[in-house]
Each structure stands twice: as C-alpha cells, then as structure tokens.
Design a protein around this motif. Structure first.
Motif, PDB file in Angstrom:
ATOM      1  N   THR A  15      24.020  -8.555  66.403  1.00 30.51           N
ATOM      2  CA  THR A  15      22.616  -8.414  66.774  1.00 30.51           C
ATOM      3  C   THR A  15      21.758  -9.204  65.808  1.00 30.51           C
ATOM      4  N   THR A  16      20.576  -9.516  66.290  1.00 29.81           N
ATOM      5  CA  THR A  16      19.560 -10.140  65.453  1.00 29.81           C
ATOM      6  C   THR A  16      18.346  -9.238  65.486  1.00 29.81           C
ATOM      7  N   VAL A  17      17.929  -8.791  64.317  1.00 29.72           N
ATOM      8  CA  VAL A  17      16.722  -7.988  64.196  1.00 29.72           C
ATOM      9  C   VAL A  17      15.804  -8.734  63.239  1.00 29.72           C
ATOM     10  N   GLY A  18      14.678  -9.205  63.779  1.00 29.80           N
ATOM     11  CA  GLY A  18      13.804 -10.068  62.977  1.00 29.80           C
ATOM     12  C   GLY A  18      14.531 -11.353  62.678  1.00 29.80           C
ATOM     13  N   THR A  19      14.753 -11.621  61.394  1.00 30.67           N
ATOM     14  CA  THR A  19      15.496 -12.830  61.009  1.00 30.67           C
ATOM     15  C   THR A  19      16.888 -12.488  60.489  1.00 30.67           C
ATOM     16  N   THR A  20      17.263 -11.213  60.554  1.00 28.35           N
ATOM     17  CA  THR A  20      18.551 -10.780  60.033  1.00 28.35           C
ATOM     18  C   THR A  20      19.574 -10.704  61.154  1.00 28.35           C
ATOM     19  N   GLU A  21      20.662 -11.466  60.996  1.00 28.02           N
ATOM     20  CA  GLU A  21      21.741 -11.465  61.968  1.00 28.02           C
ATOM     21  C   GLU A  21      22.950 -10.737  61.379  1.00 28.02           C
ATOM     22  N   GLY A  66      18.387  -9.857  71.557  1.00 28.99           N
ATOM     23  CA  GLY A  66      18.937 -10.128  70.227  1.00 28.99           C
ATOM     24  C   GLY A  66      20.437  -9.971  70.131  1.00 28.99           C
TER      25      GLY A  66
END
Length: 139
Positions: free
Chosen positions: A44-50, A131
């Motif tokens: 998943t990608t949350v904001g810029t964190t993958e 995401g």
C-alpha cells in the motif's frame, strides 16, 4: 552478412538517438509491457510512504502466480493453488490496454485500472487509485 550488420547498427543508433532526444515522452518508458510477469510483492501507499511485502497469493513450493500480457492486448492471469492438487494452475483470460502510464485490464468481467508506477526490463509496478500496489518481475 556485413551489410546486414551495418544496417542493423545504423537502425539501432537512430533508435537510441531518437529515444534520448524525445522530449515529449512525459515520463513514459520505452520498455516493453508485453511479456510474462511473475507476481512478486503487494503493498500500500499512504501519503508518500510505500509498504511492500512478498505476495502471500504465491503458493509455497509452487511457481509464482503470473500475468502474461500479449502483443495482441490479450492477458492471461495464472494462479497456482495446492488446495485440490499440488501446484494446480488456474488461468483466466481477458484483455488489457495501455494509455500513457495507465493500464486497464478486464478479466472475467472485472475491470481493473492501475497506474504504471515503474516499468523496466525486469520490473512492473502498478498502483490503483486506493493506493494498492502490485509488483511483478519479468519471467
């Protein structure tokens, strides 16, 4: 044979020159999308964190699940499962299309639209609008 080699070298050098000078590519890659891709990771990608993990869909002791994108825009998705028989494969067929850096697949009446985040000779990374990330490695 020598003339053929000279012509091939000339065509390749023109192709490389045209690819390196093309300014209207807008981030698209020239790597081929068609091919057999093994399912490698999900995440998943949350904001810029993958966050990525090894694909739990892959059955231990079997080949990896795959997606085969054909030149004629057909797609075959393969799933290995040992529930009924060791490493039994189930395949589903459908169609796919690419528009810039988006790929749309329709398999068994289900449409999946994903952004092509990365496409190289060895990796295909796809992400949908929520995401969800799928990473494939070239077979």
């Amino acid at each position: 044979m020598k003339n053929r080699s000279i012509v091939l070298a000339f065509v390749l050098s023109i192709s490389l020159f045209a690819a390196s000078c093309s300014g209207d590519n807008e981030g698209e890659t020239l790597a081929p999308l068609a091919g057999k891709w093994d399912f490698s990771k999900i995440g998943t990608t949350v904001g810029t964190t993958e966050t990525l993990i090894d694909a739990p869909q892959n059955q231990s002791g079997c080949e990896r699940d795959f997606m085969e994108l054909k030149i004629d825009n057909s797609v075959i998705e393969g799933n290995y499962d040992s529930t009924l028989a060791p490493c039994a494969i189930t395949t589903n067929q459908g169609i796919y299309s690419r528009s810039h850096n988006n790929m749309t697949r329709v398999v068994n009446g289900v449409t999946k639209v994903q952004d092509i985040v990365n496409l190289s000779l060895s990796e295909l990374k796809l992400k949908d609008a929520s995401g969800y990330v799928e990473v494939y490695s070239r077979h």
